[in-house]
Scaffold this motif. Sequence first.
Motif, PDB file in Angstrom:
ATOM      1  N   ALA A  40     -58.454 -24.620-135.205  1.00  0.00           N
ATOM      2  CA  ALA A  40     -58.118 -25.944-135.725  1.00  0.00           C
ATOM      3  C   ALA A  40     -57.905 -26.882-134.548  1.00  0.00           C
ATOM      4  O   ALA A  40     -57.432 -26.454-133.491  1.00  0.00           O
ATOM      5  CB  ALA A  40     -56.858 -25.881-136.579  1.00  0.00           C
ATOM      6  N   ALA A  41     -58.234 -28.154-134.750  1.00  0.00           N
ATOM      7  CA  ALA A  41     -58.086 -29.152-133.699  1.00  0.00           C
ATOM      8  C   ALA A  41     -56.783 -29.936-133.796  1.00  0.00           C
ATOM      9  O   ALA A  41     -56.464 -30.715-132.908  1.00  0.00           O
ATOM     10  CB  ALA A  41     -59.270 -30.115-133.725  1.00  0.00           C
ATOM     11  N   SER A  42     -56.026 -29.710-134.876  1.00  0.00           N
ATOM     12  CA  SER A  42     -54.779 -30.458-135.070  1.00  0.00           C
ATOM     13  C   SER A  42     -53.804 -29.633-135.903  1.00  0.00           C
ATOM     14  O   SER A  42     -54.189 -28.658-136.553  1.00  0.00           O
ATOM     15  CB  SER A  42     -55.070 -31.775-135.808  1.00  0.00           C
ATOM     16  N   ALA A  43     -52.568 -30.059-135.902  1.00  0.00           N
ATOM     17  CA  ALA A  43     -51.548 -29.395-136.711  1.00  0.00           C
ATOM     18  C   ALA A  43     -51.880 -29.531-138.197  1.00  0.00           C
ATOM     19  O   ALA A  43     -51.749 -28.572-138.958  1.00  0.00           O
ATOM     20  CB  ALA A  43     -50.170 -29.988-136.412  1.00  0.00           C
ATOM     21  N   GLU A  44     -52.324 -30.708-138.597  1.00  0.00           N
ATOM     22  CA  GLU A  44     -52.675 -30.937-140.003  1.00  0.00           C
ATOM     23  C   GLU A  44     -53.778 -29.976-140.454  1.00  0.00           C
ATOM     24  O   GLU A  44     -53.693 -29.360-141.521  1.00  0.00           O
ATOM     25  CB  GLU A  44     -53.127 -32.386-140.203  1.00  0.00           C
ATOM     26  N   GLU A  45     -54.801 -29.841-139.630  1.00  0.00           N
ATOM     27  CA  GLU A  45     -55.895 -28.927-139.951  1.00  0.00           C
ATOM     28  C   GLU A  45     -55.402 -27.477-140.001  1.00  0.00           C
ATOM     29  O   GLU A  45     -55.774 -26.707-140.884  1.00  0.00           O
ATOM     30  CB  GLU A  45     -57.010 -29.074-138.911  1.00  0.00           C
ATOM     31  N   ALA A  46     -54.527 -27.109-139.073  1.00  0.00           N
ATOM     32  CA  ALA A  46     -53.979 -25.746-139.048  1.00  0.00           C
ATOM     33  C   ALA A  46     -53.198 -25.444-140.320  1.00  0.00           C
ATOM     34  O   ALA A  46     -53.310 -24.347-140.879  1.00  0.00           O
ATOM     35  CB  ALA A  46     -53.087 -25.567-137.824  1.00  0.00           C
ATOM     36  N   LEU A  47     -52.412 -26.389-140.792  1.00  0.00           N
ATOM     37  CA  LEU A  47     -51.635 -26.169-142.007  1.00  0.00           C
ATOM     38  C   LEU A  47     -52.532 -26.026-143.235  1.00  0.00           C
ATOM     39  O   LEU A  47     -52.238 -25.223-144.125  1.00  0.00           O
ATOM     40  CB  LEU A  47     -50.616 -27.291-142.194  1.00  0.00           C
TER      41      LEU A  47
END
Length: 136
Positions: A40-47
């Motif tokens: 993932a490239a961001s925390a939002e994407e990871a979540l």
Amino acid sequence: MFNQSISSRALRLLVVDDDPDTRTLLTFLFELDGAEIITAASAEEALKIMSFFKPDILISDIYLPHEDGYSLLLKVKNLEAKRGRKIPAIAVTASDLDEDHKRALLVGYDVCRCKPIDLDELSFLVSRLARLEQYA
């Protein structure tokens, strides 16, 4: 020195880093050892990924766009606690400030390492955390 493979167990890893080269490199490294890896490239994407992927270990950059790795780990740990799971986590950062490393450990990362990452050491750390989790 750290030459220890993780291939004895098919691990599921989530790598979060805004640098595409780092994501590609870590994907290549861990897939060679037989791990299933999603990046993932961001925390939002990871979540969002965490809603359908249950990684054994999280590897995350601290300085991410819009939401940092500290906040991400707190949310991941909360989500995993609701699932009755605990997820080991490794923080990586370009910062060599002691405060950043201390804060990473205080929010719950098991290990914090500076970039550029020693890939042999990272592979060893993942293997070690995976073994510890087997006995938890």
